[in-house]
Design a protein around this motif. Structure first.
Motif, PDB file in Angstrom:
ATOM      1  N   HIS A  53       3.847  10.300  -7.070  1.00  0.00           N
ATOM      2  CA  HIS A  53       4.778  10.707  -8.140  1.00  0.00           C
ATOM      3  C   HIS A  53       4.001  11.026  -9.418  1.00  0.00           C
ATOM      4  O   HIS A  53       4.353  11.961 -10.131  1.00  0.00           O
ATOM      5  N   THR A  54       2.966  10.252  -9.699  1.00  0.00           N
ATOM      6  CA  THR A  54       2.179  10.453 -10.907  1.00  0.00           C
ATOM      7  C   THR A  54       1.326  11.713 -10.824  1.00  0.00           C
ATOM      8  O   THR A  54       1.170  12.438 -11.802  1.00  0.00           O
ATOM      9  N   ASN A  55       0.779  11.962  -9.640  1.00  0.00           N
ATOM     10  CA  ASN A  55      -0.126  13.091  -9.424  1.00  0.00           C
ATOM     11  C   ASN A  55       0.266  13.755  -8.102  1.00  0.00           C
ATOM     12  O   ASN A  55      -0.346  13.493  -7.065  1.00  0.00           O
ATOM     13  N   PRO A  56       1.301  14.598  -8.125  1.00  0.00           N
ATOM     14  CA  PRO A  56       1.887  15.103  -6.877  1.00  0.00           C
ATOM     15  C   PRO A  56       1.078  16.202  -6.181  1.00  0.00           C
ATOM     16  O   PRO A  56       1.576  17.288  -5.917  1.00  0.00           O
ATOM     17  N   ASN A  73       0.828  -1.208   0.000  1.00  0.00           N
ATOM     18  CA  ASN A  73       0.000   0.000   0.000  1.00  0.00           C
ATOM     19  C   ASN A  73       0.860   1.255   0.000  1.00  0.00           C
ATOM     20  O   ASN A  73       0.543   2.236  -0.692  1.00  0.00           O
ATOM     21  N   ALA A  74       1.942   1.236   0.770  1.00  0.00           N
ATOM     22  CA  ALA A  74       2.856   2.380   0.793  1.00  0.00           C
ATOM     23  C   ALA A  74       3.503   2.564  -0.579  1.00  0.00           C
ATOM     24  O   ALA A  74       3.573   3.684  -1.094  1.00  0.00           O
ATOM     25  N   PHE A  75       3.948   1.478  -1.182  1.00  0.00           N
ATOM     26  CA  PHE A  75       4.567   1.537  -2.514  1.00  0.00           C
ATOM     27  C   PHE A  75       3.592   2.135  -3.535  1.00  0.00           C
ATOM     28  O   PHE A  75       3.945   3.026  -4.304  1.00  0.00           O
ATOM     29  N   ASP A  76       2.352   1.648  -3.517  1.00  0.00           N
ATOM     30  CA  ASP A  76       1.341   2.148  -4.456  1.00  0.00           C
ATOM     31  C   ASP A  76       1.045   3.630  -4.226  1.00  0.00           C
ATOM     32  O   ASP A  76       0.922   4.402  -5.180  1.00  0.00           O
ATOM     33  N   ALA A  77       0.934   4.022  -2.966  1.00  0.00           N
ATOM     34  CA  ALA A  77       0.625   5.417  -2.645  1.00  0.00           C
ATOM     35  C   ALA A  77       1.755   6.348  -3.074  1.00  0.00           C
ATOM     36  O   ALA A  77       1.501   7.445  -3.590  1.00  0.00           O
TER      37      ALA A  77
END
Length: 86
Positions: free
Chosen positions: A33-36, A24-28
């Motif tokens: 990064h994608t939508n900062p 979950n941390a990795f995904d978040a």
């Protein structure tokens, strides 16, 4: 007295919970990064903190066994990636 099967099941569940927290941390962090946006950064920060608490609980319960060490390394990479957002 708990039997071996119950002990093994509890260990598997503990590691599965830690694995989910680290994922979950990795995904978040990836989403941040994608939508900062501030919301995404906050979500990533909270998921990392949750994973760190899960890691602490896992180490206290099981010690630093191999699966926990691997997950710690993954969490560290997510934290490094999160640091690059700032």
């Amino acid at each position: 007295m708990e039997n071996h099967t119950e002990h093994s099941w509890k260990e598997d569940q503990l590691i599965a919970q830690l694995h989910n927290s680290v994922d979950n941390a990795f995904d978040a962090v990836g989403q941040a990064h994608t939508n900062p946006t501030e919301e995404k950064r906050q979500d990533a920060r909270e998921k990392i903190q949750h994973a760190e608490r899960s890691f602490k609980n896992a180490v206290e319960a099981r010690g630093e066994i191999e699966p926990i060490i691997r997950l710690k390394e993954q969490l560290f990479k997510s934290k490094e990636s999160y640091q690059k957002l700032h």
